[in-house]
Design a protein around this motif. Structure first.
Motif, PDB file in Angstrom:
ATOM      1  N   UNK A  75       0.828  -1.201   0.000  1.00 11.71           N
ATOM      2  CA  UNK A  75       0.000   0.000   0.000  1.00 11.71           C
ATOM      3  C   UNK A  75       0.864   1.253   0.000  1.00 11.71           C
ATOM      4  N   UNK A  76       0.471   2.239  -0.801  1.00 12.81           N
ATOM      5  CA  UNK A  76       1.159   3.525  -0.844  1.00 12.81           C
ATOM      6  C   UNK A  76       0.127   4.630  -0.634  1.00 12.81           C
ATOM      7  N   UNK A  89       5.939  13.499   1.979  1.00 10.17           N
ATOM      8  CA  UNK A  89       6.348  12.322   1.224  1.00 10.17           C
ATOM      9  C   UNK A  89       5.376  11.172   1.368  1.00 10.17           C
ATOM     10  N   UNK A  90       5.511  10.180   0.489  1.00 10.72           N
ATOM     11  CA  UNK A  90       4.616   9.025   0.490  1.00 10.72           C
ATOM     12  C   UNK A  90       4.864   8.128   1.697  1.00 10.72           C
ATOM     13  N   UNK A  91       3.812   7.400   2.093  1.00 10.78           N
ATOM     14  CA  UNK A  91       3.910   6.379   3.135  1.00 10.78           C
ATOM     15  C   UNK A  91       3.718   5.025   2.464  1.00 10.78           C
ATOM     16  N   UNK A  92       4.705   4.143   2.605  1.00 14.44           N
ATOM     17  CA  UNK A  92       4.692   2.846   1.923  1.00 14.44           C
ATOM     18  C   UNK A  92       4.630   1.729   2.963  1.00 14.44           C
ATOM     19  N   UNK A  93       3.666   0.826   2.796  1.00 14.56           N
ATOM     20  CA  UNK A  93       3.512  -0.294   3.723  1.00 14.56           C
ATOM     21  C   UNK A  93       3.416  -1.605   2.957  1.00 14.56           C
ATOM     22  N   UNK A  94       3.941  -2.653   3.563  1.00 15.64           N
ATOM     23  CA  UNK A  94       3.807  -3.991   3.000  1.00 15.64           C
ATOM     24  C   UNK A  94       3.713  -4.998   4.132  1.00 15.64           C
ATOM     25  N   UNK A  95       2.865  -6.002   3.952  1.00 14.58           N
ATOM     26  CA  UNK A  95       2.716  -7.015   4.992  1.00 14.58           C
ATOM     27  C   UNK A  95       2.403  -8.368   4.373  1.00 14.58           C
ATOM     28  N   UNK A  96       2.806  -9.405   5.075  1.00 17.37           N
ATOM     29  CA  UNK A  96       2.532 -10.790   4.678  1.00 17.37           C
ATOM     30  C   UNK A  96       1.741 -11.459   5.787  1.00 17.37           C
ATOM     31  N   UNK A  97       0.735 -12.250   5.412  1.00 21.51           N
ATOM     32  CA  UNK A  97      -0.095 -12.912   6.406  1.00 21.51           C
ATOM     33  C   UNK A  97      -0.813 -14.091   5.756  1.00 21.51           C
ATOM     34  N   UNK A  98      -1.394 -14.926   6.570  1.00 25.03           N
ATOM     35  CA  UNK A  98      -2.174 -16.056   6.086  1.00 25.03           C
ATOM     36  C   UNK A  98      -3.575 -15.970   6.667  1.00 25.03           C
ATOM     37  N   UNK A 112       7.514   2.469   5.558  1.00 23.02           N
ATOM     38  CA  UNK A 112       8.537   3.456   5.208  1.00 23.02           C
ATOM     39  C   UNK A 112       7.880   4.799   4.915  1.00 23.02           C
ATOM     40  N   UNK A 113       8.356   5.830   5.567  1.00 24.81           N
ATOM     41  CA  UNK A 113       7.911   7.198   5.307  1.00 24.81           C
ATOM     42  C   UNK A 113       9.022   7.903   4.546  1.00 24.81           C
ATOM     43  N   UNK A 114       8.691   8.437   3.389  1.00 21.61           N
ATOM     44  CA  UNK A 114       9.670   9.143   2.575  1.00 21.61           C
ATOM     45  C   UNK A 114       9.540  10.649   2.764  1.00 21.61           C
ATOM     46  N   UNK A 115      10.569  11.364   2.363  1.00 16.55           N
ATOM     47  CA  UNK A 115      10.524  12.819   2.463  1.00 16.55           C
ATOM     48  C   UNK A 115      10.838  13.308   3.857  1.00 16.55           C
ATOM     49  N   UNK A 116      10.166  14.372   4.259  1.00 16.46           N
ATOM     50  CA  UNK A 116      10.398  14.963   5.570  1.00 16.46           C
ATOM     51  C   UNK A 116       9.996  13.997   6.692  1.00 16.46           C
ATOM     52  N   UNK A 117      10.782  13.974   7.748  1.00 12.32           N
ATOM     53  CA  UNK A 117      10.565  13.077   8.897  1.00 12.32           C
ATOM     54  C   UNK A 117      10.491  11.620   8.438  1.00 12.32           C
TER      55      UNK A 117
END
Length: 253
Positions: A75-76, A89-98, A112-117
């Protein structure tokens, strides 16, 4: 070989070539299938519009991939206009689950948060030791209840058996900080919801922050789409962030 045999052979070859070509084109155009309960594999691409105070903040772009009972969700969050200046900046998330017995079992996630902070954190769930490993360090014990994270929270709300949500505290792992947010079931109602992808009869589920009823998360889910909500509201005393489905399509990414 007589003329009749030659014509028959030629006709068969042409028919076979046409058939194979049609199959190839079909596979090329449709490399994946939309997620549903009937197919073991598939992928979908979702887009949500994000709104606060009546102002468009941007979009959330999500891809969910399914392989049997294993899932990967990426997800972005993309800010637009003035919101991009605030968030930086963009916020990028990834997860694995069953999935198991109408519940999800979280395996790992990253944010992951990109850009400032900017920041980047990784989480691994060790179910044997019952510890949550945050950036390769044992940070939190797994509580008794339903453990999800900020990446797959919305998936869990749509997929999880409603009675399980009612009878268990849902703990959401914060990807930014090594902390858990506890939610308790508040209500379940039926509601007709109009969205850009159609009109649905939905179940509106309200989960309330434990010991802090001014904060809640509200989901609208439909039987036709068991893996994601059609609408979500993150409600606070001073504001509400509204996320509404904008598009839904098969994806090969």
């Amino acid at each position: 070989m007589n003329t009749s045999t030659a014509i028959t052979s030629s006709t068969i070859k042409k028919s076979l070539i046409c058939c194979l070509t049609s199959i190839f084109i079909s596979l090329t155009i449709h490399p994946v299938f939309a997620l549903d309960k009937a197919t073991p594999n598939g992928a979908i691409k979702l887009r949500y519009k994000v709104n606060i105070y009546g102002t468009n903040l941007g979009e959330i772009h999500t891809v969910i991939k399914k392989n049997q009972t294993q899932f990967v969700l990426s997800s972005i969050t993309k800010a637009e206009g003035a919101a991009s200046l605030v968030l930086g900046g963009d916020l990028i998330q990834q997860c694995a689950f069953s999935i198991q017995e109408k519940q999800i079992i979280t395996d790992s996630s990253s944010v992951e948060k990109r850009g400032r902070k900017s920041f980047k954190n990784n989480v691994k769930i060790d179910w044997d030791s019952r510890f949550i490993n945050y950036n390769n360090e044992s940070a939190l014990a797994i509580p008794e209840g339903y453990l999800v994270d900020s990446c797959n929270f919305q998936f869990a709300a749509a997929y999880t058996d409603i009675d399980f949500l009612k009878n268990n505290t849902t703990y959401v792992l914060d990807g930014k900080k090594n902390r858990l947010k506890a939610y308790v079931f508040k209500s379940e109602t039926r509601e007709i919801l109009k969205t850009p992808i159609g009109e649905f009869e939905t179940t509106k589920i309200v989960l309330e922050r434990e010991l802090n009823p001014e904060k809640s998360f509200i989901f609208w889910v439909a039987d036709e789409h068991p893996y994601f909500p059609l609408k979500m509201v993150e409600k606070r005393k001073s504001r509400s962030r509204i996320m509404t489905i904008k598009s839904y399509e098969p994806s090969d990414s």
